[in-house]
Enzyme design. Structure first.
Site, mmCIF file in Angstrom:
data_model
loop_
_atom_site.group_PDB
_atom_site.id
_atom_site.type_symbol
_atom_site.label_atom_id
_atom_site.label_comp_id
_atom_site.label_asym_id
_atom_site.label_seq_id
_atom_site.Cartn_x
_atom_site.Cartn_y
_atom_site.Cartn_z
ATOM 1 N N TYR A 112 85.729 -102.017 59.403
ATOM 2 C CA TYR A 112 84.795 -102.623 60.366
ATOM 3 C C TYR A 112 84.458 -104.062 59.987
ATOM 4 C CZ TYR A 112 80.781 -103.359 63.356
ATOM 5 O OH TYR A 112 79.932 -103.864 64.296
ATOM 6 N N TRP A 114 83.693 -108.394 61.711
ATOM 7 C CA TRP A 114 83.907 -109.415 62.738
ATOM 8 C C TRP A 114 85.091 -110.317 62.450
ATOM 9 C CZ3 TRP A 114 81.029 -111.898 66.952
ATOM 10 C CH2 TRP A 114 80.219 -110.989 67.628
HETATM 11 N N1 LIG Z 1 70.032 -104.603 57.848
HETATM 12 C C1 LIG Z 1 70.887 -104.896 58.834
HETATM 13 N N2 LIG Z 1 72.210 -104.766 58.630
HETATM 14 C C2 LIG Z 1 73.084 -105.057 59.609
HETATM 15 C C3 LIG Z 1 72.628 -105.510 60.869
HETATM 16 C C4 LIG Z 1 71.228 -105.636 61.064
HETATM 17 O O1 LIG Z 1 70.758 -106.004 62.157
HETATM 18 N N3 LIG Z 1 70.394 -105.339 60.022
HETATM 19 N N4 LIG Z 1 73.534 -105.804 61.853
HETATM 20 C C5 LIG Z 1 74.803 -105.097 61.812
HETATM 21 C C6 LIG Z 1 75.758 -105.640 62.767
HETATM 22 S S1 LIG Z 1 75.245 -105.667 64.406
HETATM 23 C C7 LIG Z 1 76.998 -106.052 62.433
HETATM 24 S S2 LIG Z 1 78.116 -106.452 63.673
HETATM 25 C C8 LIG Z 1 77.442 -106.077 61.039
HETATM 26 C C9 LIG Z 1 78.340 -107.287 60.724
HETATM 27 O O2 LIG Z 1 79.028 -107.068 59.562
HETATM 28 P P1 LIG Z 1 80.462 -107.722 59.270
HETATM 29 O O3 LIG Z 1 81.199 -107.953 60.544
HETATM 30 O O4 LIG Z 1 81.133 -106.927 58.228
HETATM 31 O O5 LIG Z 1 80.022 -109.130 58.668
HETATM 32 P P2 LIG Z 1 80.808 -110.498 58.485
HETATM 33 O O6 LIG Z 1 80.000 -111.290 57.534
HETATM 34 O O7 LIG Z 1 81.072 -111.112 59.821
HETATM 35 O O8 LIG Z 1 82.155 -110.068 57.795
HETATM 36 C C10 LIG Z 1 83.407 -110.549 58.184
HETATM 37 C C11 LIG Z 1 84.240 -110.813 56.935
HETATM 38 O O9 LIG Z 1 85.574 -111.127 57.339
HETATM 39 C C12 LIG Z 1 86.050 -112.242 56.576
HETATM 40 N N5 LIG Z 1 87.105 -112.894 57.370
HETATM 41 C C13 LIG Z 1 86.998 -113.906 58.259
HETATM 42 N N6 LIG Z 1 88.199 -114.203 58.803
HETATM 43 C C14 LIG Z 1 89.097 -113.358 58.250
HETATM 44 C C15 LIG Z 1 90.501 -113.159 58.418
HETATM 45 O O10 LIG Z 1 91.173 -113.813 59.200
HETATM 46 N N7 LIG Z 1 91.078 -112.159 57.678
HETATM 47 C C16 LIG Z 1 90.369 -111.413 56.794
HETATM 48 N N8 LIG Z 1 91.031 -110.473 56.106
HETATM 49 N N9 LIG Z 1 89.039 -111.593 56.613
HETATM 50 C C17 LIG Z 1 88.409 -112.526 57.339
HETATM 51 C C18 LIG Z 1 84.826 -113.085 56.360
HETATM 52 O O11 LIG Z 1 85.012 -113.958 55.249
HETATM 53 C C19 LIG Z 1 83.736 -112.023 56.145
HETATM 54 O O12 LIG Z 1 83.600 -111.687 54.796
HETATM 55 O O13 LIG Z 1 76.297 -106.080 60.167
HETATM 56 C C20 LIG Z 1 75.428 -104.993 60.425
HETATM 57 N N10 LIG Z 1 74.414 -104.912 59.380
HETATM 58 N N1 LIG Z 2 73.002 -116.462 64.830
HETATM 59 C C1 LIG Z 2 73.534 -115.233 64.903
HETATM 60 N N2 LIG Z 2 73.627 -114.627 66.098
HETATM 61 C C2 LIG Z 2 74.165 -113.372 66.184
HETATM 62 C C3 LIG Z 2 74.657 -112.690 65.045
HETATM 63 C C4 LIG Z 2 74.529 -113.369 63.784
HETATM 64 O O1 LIG Z 2 74.914 -112.828 62.740
HETATM 65 N N3 LIG Z 2 73.974 -114.613 63.758
HETATM 66 N N4 LIG Z 2 75.215 -111.446 65.159
HETATM 67 C C5 LIG Z 2 75.688 -111.015 66.478
HETATM 68 C C6 LIG Z 2 75.836 -109.557 66.529
HETATM 69 S S1 LIG Z 2 77.185 -108.864 65.757
HETATM 70 C C7 LIG Z 2 74.997 -108.744 67.187
HETATM 71 S S2 LIG Z 2 75.301 -107.074 67.255
HETATM 72 C C8 LIG Z 2 73.836 -109.275 67.899
HETATM 73 C C9 LIG Z 2 72.584 -108.442 67.619
HETATM 74 O O2 LIG Z 2 71.616 -108.691 68.573
HETATM 75 P P1 LIG Z 2 70.211 -107.963 68.446
HETATM 76 O O3 LIG Z 2 70.389 -106.606 67.919
HETATM 77 O O4 LIG Z 2 69.528 -108.080 69.758
HETATM 78 O O5 LIG Z 2 69.491 -108.921 67.388
HETATM 79 P P2 LIG Z 2 68.513 -108.775 66.130
HETATM 80 O O6 LIG Z 2 68.441 -110.165 65.615
HETATM 81 O O7 LIG Z 2 68.940 -107.711 65.211
HETATM 82 O O8 LIG Z 2 67.147 -108.341 66.750
HETATM 83 C C10 LIG Z 2 66.466 -109.087 67.735
HETATM 84 C C11 LIG Z 2 64.988 -108.944 67.509
HETATM 85 O O9 LIG Z 2 64.568 -107.606 67.740
HETATM 86 C C12 LIG Z 2 63.285 -107.481 67.150
HETATM 87 N N5 LIG Z 2 63.026 -106.080 66.870
HETATM 88 C C13 LIG Z 2 63.524 -105.344 65.852
HETATM 89 N N6 LIG Z 2 63.027 -104.076 65.907
HETATM 90 C C14 LIG Z 2 62.227 -104.027 67.000
HETATM 91 C C15 LIG Z 2 61.446 -102.988 67.614
HETATM 92 O O10 LIG Z 2 61.391 -101.839 67.160
HETATM 93 N N7 LIG Z 2 60.794 -103.310 68.755
HETATM 94 C C16 LIG Z 2 60.849 -104.549 69.322
HETATM 95 N N8 LIG Z 2 60.214 -104.751 70.466
HETATM 96 N N9 LIG Z 2 61.540 -105.557 68.729
HETATM 97 C C17 LIG Z 2 62.237 -105.295 67.609
HETATM 98 C C18 LIG Z 2 63.325 -108.316 65.888
HETATM 99 O O11 LIG Z 2 62.122 -109.052 65.752
HETATM 100 C C19 LIG Z 2 64.551 -109.206 66.088
HETATM 101 O O12 LIG Z 2 64.299 -110.576 65.856
HETATM 102 O O13 LIG Z 2 73.571 -110.609 67.496
HETATM 103 C C20 LIG Z 2 74.722 -111.444 67.574
HETATM 104 N N10 LIG Z 2 74.267 -112.811 67.400
HETATM 105 MO MO LIG Z 3 76.927 -106.583 65.703
#
Ligand SMILES: Nc1nc2c(c(=O)[nH]1)N[C@H]1C(S)=C(S)[C@@H](COP(=O)(O)OP(=O)(O)OC[C@H]3O[C@@H](n4cnc5c(=O)[nH]c(N)nc54)[C@H](O)[C@@H]3O)O[C@H]1N2
Ligand SMILES: Nc1nc2c(c(=O)[nH]1)N[C@H]1C(S)=C(S)[C@@H](COP(=O)(O)OP(=O)(O)OC[C@H]3O[C@@H](n4cnc5c(=O)[nH]c(N)nc54)[C@H](O)[C@@H]3O)O[C@H]1N2
Ligand SMILES: [Mo]
Length: 780
Positions: A112, A114
């Protein structure tokens, strides 16, 4: 001096990158983007910096024959650099050993993550395609982004439209919405991102237009900044994880005042009677009235009643962020929001109804493409085993153990080898101390990475890969009109190699080169994919230029056929002709299917179930602060945490922890101090920011700080950089979706006594030469 400028695309934007003598020296936003993301600046310095993995590297203990990974060794040892040819031989032999001895299910390659933008060099597609050519792998389903949503919505709506795509487009919202109620807000920072590549950042502008046209925008959140940029937004505070209670109380007001739309419910929904009995307190527990919800949420009963009445009298759009379902019982706020929208009866009308994830990325609210982009074909996976993606540590810790998932009883395979390309589980997974434990179990862990992230450090074999700047690719995003020829801008750094080439070399060693490459090199694949895209587009009446012209121009714009749509509009217009793919063909406010599973943690209709961890639970006596861990403003997840933009956002070198001044004062904490954040699962350091923009009792620590324990490889260990996932719980939302619950976490925060340990995440691990390691020197 040779100087070049090329257009390229990242998940956070499209940029003109300038190189001089092979060094990246300038990054300018693409001229078509009126609201560009600053994140691109992090490429300067970091893309070619000291954190690149230079050469294939193997953990010393593994090289010396340790396959059982004695506890504490993986993650805590030096690496030995090995020549490419040798490293590839070793990886191929190890894959072959494991699949022969234990079967392909013993290889876990959910992988898993990005990775980076670009259609062809998409790491997950590549690893999956490669492993399928040698018999397959245990895979994962769902995402960390919206796993609970992906499971609940098909039961209720018949698919994931309104969550993953097909949202009502911004134009209808701009013109018709009078009230926009955004649970979890619409944080501008998240709309910087679009998977597959961002080009035009427009979410804030759309909301500006809606408000200019008279809409009232309400951010329902514990955090004030969960708002778009430059848009007048009202802040309605509530306790984290109490949204479902508020939504049910809004339903209660509508029903008791006779403001619900009986005709809509009768024609388009099933199960309203069951929900009504529950909400009115006739079937299960007390009436879910405004006083009941006020006690749970901290919102006043008066505000809930006034909001319900306003919703019923205005064209109301309910927006719910993805974050809300990343919590215990995360299925419920989505089901409750659909129920509330159904009672309002505006589903399928422009400017009304609901949608999930507006501003969670840049894409929601933009018109659909009308055809599919091609992707690298992955072939057929010969292994049926899979896990819901966030159950990875459970799988490694409990081979053969059983678990429930969406009505099925499944068991965990016995995984011996983990293969990861393009993700960072030590960023994304919850309860990282537990993951460190789980990570000691497999015999071999292989990682492809450009950078020395924690996942690379916790591997046995690390293969260095290129970034998009070092290869040619195509940027096709589903939500953008721009297609970019991502041309190679710099030479591969040190000995970095494309994921594709690595897999082609492994395929050669395993006798499946032709099956994997189909005789094509990367350039030929790019031609092929472009040609397929052009055919698909043409079939949908959309013209794309021939490849050579596109490549020469460096980009092209698509003229879309579809420009506007209202989610569930056609269902509303003709519910027979456009039946939903649910058992009843309608919106299922009650689902007989889910009810038949007999899950007490997810019964047959939207319910309030108290989270196991929140401010209302007994645990709050010891850990009285609710931790939210949102996406970081200054990067995508953990990517380029070592870059200048992310580093500028650190406080005393750590990730910034926002807390209310009252909570800080009670603990003697001043802004800028290094603080200790802890609970029973772990502890980390963070830099305090005091703000009345978070309600008392809540702290916010964004994700993305590279995992940096004081004792690498040990657990538990104090994490010194501010990675919130040492604190979050590794529990599924419910037996239904088994998805992550990071937003249901309680912590305590205190001043950090003692000498503050330096952050070492941005120093590469100890690297040895083969000749330094007696006994294995013969490998060279
Ligand atoms: N506590 C908490 N944890 C969360 C979340 C949260 O809201 N709270 N959000 C979750 C969500 S929504 C997501 S999507 C995940 C994201 O989690 P990940 O998608 O695992 O996070 P990234 O840091 O984007 O990791 C991508 C990795 O791929 C590497 N990479 C980039 N390009 C390439 C390439 O071409 N080839 C290879 N082999 N590697 C490459 C980058 O250097 C990086 O280390 O985190 C989750 N974790
Ligand atoms: N800059 C930046 N943008 C991103 C990403 C990133 O890594 N960096 N990741 C991308 C990815 S993979 C994803 S999945 C999306 C995630 O998109 P989201 O899941 O919508 O984003 P979050 O930042 O996790 O949360 C948005 C807000 O929800 C609020 N929140 C949390 N828990 C609760 C709750 O119980 N109730 C209410 N009302 N509010 C709550 C928090 O204050 C938080 O700031 O973002 C994407 N956009
Ligand atoms: Mo995500």
């Amino acid at each position: 001096m040779e100087s070049r400028t090329l257009l390229t695309t990242m998940h956070w934007g499209t940029y003109e990158v300038r190189t001089e003598n092979g060094r990246l020296v300038g990054v300018e936003p693409w001229s078509g983007d009126r609201d560009p993301s600053p994140i691109g600046q992090s490429l300067l310095g970091a893309a070619q910096g000291n954190m690149r993995v230079a050469r294939p590297a193997i953990r010393r203990g593994w090289l010396e024959g340790d396959r059982s990974a004695v506890r504490g060794r993986r993650g805590g040892e030096a690496f030995v650099e090995v020549p490419w040819e040798k490293a590839l031989d070793i990886v191929a032999a190890e894959l072959d050993r494991v699949r022969t001895a234990h079967g392909n299910a013993a290889i876990y390659a959910g992988s898993y993550g990005w990775a980076s933008a670009g259609r062809f060099h998409h790491a997950q597609s590549q690893v999956h395609r490669f492993l399928n050519t040698i018999g397959g792998y245990t895979s994962s389903v769902l995402s960390y982004s919206y796993g609970a949503g992906e499971i609940i919505l098909p039961h209720v709506l018949g698919g994931t439209d309104g969550l993953t795509g097909n949202h009502s487009t911004w134009d209808g919202i701009e013109q018709h919405s009078q009230l926009i109620v955004a649970f979890g807000g619409l944080p501008w920072r998240n709309a910087q991102i679009q998977g597959g590549g961002a080009a035009r950042h427009e979410a804030s502008a759309a909301l500006q237009k809606a408000v200019a046209n008279g809409a009232r925008l309400i951010n329902v959140s514990p955090v004030r900044d969960d708002a778009p940029r430059g848009v007048e937004t009202e802040w309605l505070q509530l306790r984290p994880n109490s949204d479902t209670a508020v939504m049910l109380a809004l339903c209660h007001v509508l029903i008791s005042e006779g403001r619900h739309d009986e005709a809509f419910l009768a024609r388009y929904c099933t199960g309203f009677e069951v929900v009504r009995a529950y909400v009115m307190g006739e079937s299960d527990g007390p009436p879910k009235d405004s006083a009941w919800a006020a006690a749970l949420s901290g919102m006043t009963a008066g505000k809930i009643i006034a909001l319900a009445r306003e919703m019923a009298t205005k064209r109301t759009m309910l927006m719910v962020s993805w974050s809300l379902q990343r919590a215990d019982h995360g299925e419920q706020p989505y089901w409750a929001a659909i129920t509330l929208a159904a009672l309002l009866g505006q589903i399928g009308l422009p400017g009304g109804g609901f949608g999930f994830g507006y501003s969670s990325t840049n894409g929601a609210g933009r018109p659909e493409l009308g055809f599919r982009w091609p992707s690298v074909p992955q072939g057929r996976n010969g292994v049926p085993d899979f896990i819901p993606v966030a159950r990875v540590a459970d799988m490694l810790l409990d081979p053969g153990g059983s678990f429930e998932f969406n009505g099925a009883e499944l068991s965990y395979p016995d995984v011996r080898l983990v293969y990861w390309a393009g993700g960072n589980p030590f960023h994304h997974h919850q309860d990282l101390n537990r993951l460190v434990e789980a990570w000691q179990r497999p015999e071999t862990i292989i990682v492809h990475e450009p950078f020395w992230t924690a996942t690379a450090r916790y591997a046995d074999i690390v293969l260095p890969v290129t970034t998009p700047l070092e290869r040619n690719d195509l940027a096709f995003s589903n939500r953008e009109n721009l297609m970019v020829a991502m041309k190679q801008a710099i030479d591969p750094v040190e000995e970095a190699c494309d994921d594709y080439r690595i897999f082609a070399e492994l395929a050669t060693r395993l006798g499946v080169r032709d099956a994997f490459t189909e005789g094509r090199d990367a350039e030929q694949w790019i031609h092929l994919l472009y040609g397929q895209a052009r055919d698909n587009a043409a079939a949908a009446g959309v013209e794309m230029p021939p490849f050579d012209r596109f490549w020469h121009d460096g980009h092209a714009e698509l003229a879309r056929k579809v420009t506007s749509q209202t989610f569930l509009g056609s269902f509303r217009a003709d519910p027979q002709q456009h039946r939903l793919a649910t058992p009843s063909g309608r919106i299922e406010l009650f689902s007989a299917t889910i009810d038949s599973f007999g899950y007490d943690d997810c019964p047959g209709h939207a319910v309030w179930r108290e989270p196991r961890e929140w401010l209302g639970s007994g645990l709050a006596e010891r850990f009285p602060l609710h931790l939210l861990s949102p996406q970081p403003a200054d990067k995508l997840h953990s990517q380029y945490d070592h870059g200048s933009v992310s580093r500028a956002g650190k406080v005393s070198g750590r990730a910034p922890l926002q807390m209310n001044p009252a909570d800080a004062a009670a603990r003697g904490i001043l802004g800028g101090m290094v603080v200790l954040v802890f609970n029973d699962r772990g502890s980390c350091l963070a830099g305090a920011i005091l703000t009345d923009g978070v309600i008392p009792g809540v702290v916010q620590l964004p994700t993305g700080a590279w995992f940096d324990p004081v004792e690498p490889g040990q657990s538990p260990s104090l994490e010194k950089h501010g990675n919130p996932n040492v604190l979050t719980a590794d529990r599924g939302t419910s037996r239904l979706a088994q998805s992550p619950t990071c937003n249901s976490t309680l912590v305590q925060v205190s001043r950090f006594a003692g000498a503050v340990p330096p952050v070492t995440a941005f120093e590469p691990p100890v690297i040895l030469n083969l000749s330094d390691v007696p006994g294995v020197a013969g490998l060279s």
